[in-house]
Design an enzyme around this catalytic site. Structure first.
Site, PDB file in Angstrom:
ATOM      1  N   LYS A  80      20.521  26.829 -18.348  1.00  0.00           N
ATOM      2  CA  LYS A  80      21.653  27.593 -17.785  1.00  0.00           C
ATOM      3  C   LYS A  80      22.975  26.901 -18.099  1.00  0.00           C
ATOM      4  O   LYS A  80      24.001  27.252 -17.546  1.00  0.00           O
ATOM      5  CB  LYS A  80      21.501  27.709 -16.265  1.00  0.00           C
ATOM      6  N   ARG A 132       1.581  11.474 -25.078  1.00  0.00           N
ATOM      7  CA  ARG A 132       1.033  10.203 -24.609  1.00  0.00           C
ATOM      8  C   ARG A 132       2.028   9.403 -23.781  1.00  0.00           C
ATOM      9  O   ARG A 132       1.664   8.820 -22.777  1.00  0.00           O
ATOM     10  CB  ARG A 132       0.472   9.385 -25.772  1.00  0.00           C
ATOM     11  N   THR A 133       3.292   9.377 -24.193  1.00  0.00           N
ATOM     12  CA  THR A 133       4.247   8.546 -23.467  1.00  0.00           C
ATOM     13  C   THR A 133       4.461   9.076 -22.052  1.00  0.00           C
ATOM     14  O   THR A 133       4.464   8.321 -21.079  1.00  0.00           O
ATOM     15  CB  THR A 133       5.585   8.466 -24.221  1.00  0.00           C
ATOM     16  N   HIS A 145      12.362   2.371 -28.824  1.00  0.00           N
ATOM     17  CA  HIS A 145      11.220   2.794 -28.018  1.00  0.00           C
ATOM     18  C   HIS A 145      10.579   1.508 -27.491  1.00  0.00           C
ATOM     19  O   HIS A 145       9.496   1.117 -27.929  1.00  0.00           O
ATOM     20  CB  HIS A 145      10.253   3.598 -28.895  1.00  0.00           C
ATOM     21  N   ARG A 178      13.275  10.240 -22.161  1.00  0.00           N
ATOM     22  CA  ARG A 178      13.063  10.496 -23.590  1.00  0.00           C
ATOM     23  C   ARG A 178      14.115  11.496 -24.016  1.00  0.00           C
ATOM     24  O   ARG A 178      14.301  12.523 -23.353  1.00  0.00           O
ATOM     25  CB  ARG A 178      11.639  11.049 -23.780  1.00  0.00           C
TER      26      ARG A 178
END
Lengths: 168, 328
Positions: free
Chosen positions: B84, B56-57, B134, B106
């Protein structure tokens, strides 16, 4: 800082509004299909006053308000202070929309308002009513209904309310 | 010097929260139109950088940026050169070199967005870091309560209970902080094992482990997601016992006041923290939280990228002000 100078008093503003109301009715041969859209912030009171006059002279017309801050061409260049949320509770398609603002200066707010209005629909025509035209246009925009043409210098501030028009 | 960023609710303060929520009203109006799009952030590029899973975010931010006409890029760590061995800093500097105005970050580690903000000229928006913060969730929660209860002036006197795994919850940290800044009285309801060490006056107004004692008296009941992985850490005896003591069961739903809002940040564990169908709760605003998230994130993006600095109070005849100074 120059001292504030009152150019129009409350009675002058009232007479100008009455004259503009007559002109709007005359130009559109009545007010069938005419809506008034006040531009936030300064155009909202004027749209309400014009609507009151038009209702007194002829028949009531729908009135809405439009905030064009998200359509401005100077976003990111200066602080943005949106007015109240846009409120157009009527269908814009096919109407004659009279955009209403207190002071016409560079024309950039009107340009933004035209874009904003187009996102709500396709009016048959858009006209522009302002209480004060102070000149210094930066875009090819001209008003259809003017309360007062007022020569100013670019550095001056012009405020136009029901209480009068003041240059400072 | 980095651009303005939103890393925690502290970056806004109570006046900044109100400013964003006022802007969100404008964005919500845009979202109600048949064509929900404005040209406000044309030419700006917003890059979503997600080092942790999110539905959702990420979608909410992406939609928000697009509705403001910004260009969007999405970086998913799982499909990147991180595999990598490229470092976080090199990754960010590489993306920044492509020309990015804002990073939406995030990360599973607390403080990662703060680090990133030190490496780039772009604005950084914290979309959730570890157990830390948040802030956009807190803003959308505040906006949801403000619109649902017509509380445009703030939350003075509003009583909120936030229930569940407060310790591991960045949502709890940011949301409690935002609601208290706006004047709400917040009670944390949780088993002792799921309380953060700093709980007390600094974190919330009150703490209890007895949900039944206050459930009938709150204006907002905020349920946190019970993170299954906490079971393995033996912080709660069993999910069933958790539900019995802290879940919204049919018995507790019947104790709610008629106006009480029920909120959840998602994703929900049905049958654990919420053991009733939210569709049958008159006060449930869980779907509105998701919808409002877009308007609030539009407001945050516009506030950071479009406002040209803190918003000045409106002056008379502000119409058509040019950038020229007075010539007198």
């Amino acid at each position: 800082m120059v001292a504030a100078k009152q150019v129009l008093g409350p009675d002058d503003v009232r007479r100008a509004v009455t004259r503009m109301a007559h002109e709007i009715i005359e130009r559109n041969r009545g007010v069938d299909g005419v809506v008034l859209v006040g531009i936030q912030h300064g155009g909202v009171w004027l749209a309400a006053s014009l609507a009151e006059e038009i209702a007194r002279i002829d028949t009531p017309v729908p009135v809405g308000s439009l905030d064009a801050s998200l359509y401005r061409d100077d976003i990111g260049l200066r602080p943005v202070a949106p007015g109240a949320v846009s409120d157009l509770s009527f269908d814009v398609d096919g109407v004659t929309a009279v955009l209403v603002d207190d002071v016409l200066f560079t024309g950039r707010t009107v340009r933004a308002a035209l874009d904003a209005l187009a996102d709500y629909g396709r009016p048959r025509a858009v006209q522009l009513a302002v209480l004060v035209d102070r000149g210094h246009r930066e875009l090819p925009i001209r008003p259809d209904f003017v309360g007062k043409n007022l020569p100013t210098s670019t550095g001056e501030d012009v405020s136009a309310t029901a209480e009068g028009v003041v240059i400072s | 010097m980095s651009a303005r960023s939103l890393l925690t609710i502290d970056d806004l303060g109570s006046s900044g929260i109100m400013r964003v929520l006022d802007l969100a009203d404008h964005m919500a109006e845009v979202n109600r139109r048949p064509n929900p799009k404005v040209p406000a952030l044309r030419g700006k590029t917003v890059c979503n950088v997600f080092f942790e899973d999110s539905t959702r975010t990420r979608l909410s931010f992406e939609t928000a940026a697009k509705r403001l006409s910004a260009d969007t890029m999405t970086f998913a760590a799982s499909q990147s050169s991180i595999n990598k061995g490229e470092s976080l800093r090199d990754t960010i500097e590489t993306i920044a070199a492509m020309g990015v105005d804002a990073f939406v970050v995030r990360h599973k580690s607390s403080g990662a967005p703060q680090l990133i903000a030190g490496w780039t000229q772009a604005s950084v928006i914290n979309a959730g870091d570890g157990w830390h913060a948040h802030p956009t969730q807190a803003l959308l929660d505040a906006y949801t309560v403000r619109t649902a209860l017509s509380r445009t002036g703030g939350f003075d006197g509003l009583r909120m209970a936030i229930v569940g795994d407060v310790k591991h919850s960045r949502v709890a940290r940011s949301t409690v902080q935002a609601f208290r800044m706006l004047g709400a009285h917040v009670t944390v309801v949780a088993p002792r094992t799921l309380l953060p060490p700093d709980v007390g006056d600094r974190f919330a107004d009150a703490v209890t482990d007895r949900l039944d004692d206050l459930i009938g008296d709150v204006d907002v009941l905020y349920l946190l997601r019970m993170q299954h992985e906490r079971m393995h850490e033996a912080l709660v005896p069993s999910l069933r016992e958790y539900t019995t003591r802290f879940g919204l069961t049919p018995r507790r739903a019947a104790m709610l006041g008629p106006q009480t809002l029920v909120m959840h940040p998602g994703p929900m564990n049905r049958g654990v923290e919420i053991a009733v169908d939210p569709a049958e709760l008159p006060g449930a605003v869980i779907t509105q939280q998701v919808t409002n998230g877009i308007a609030v994130r539009m407001a945050v993006l516009f506030d950071l990228l479009g406002s040209g600095g803190p918003i000045a109070p409106t002056t008379d005849a502000a119409t058509d002000v040019t950038t020229e100074g007075p010539t007198e």
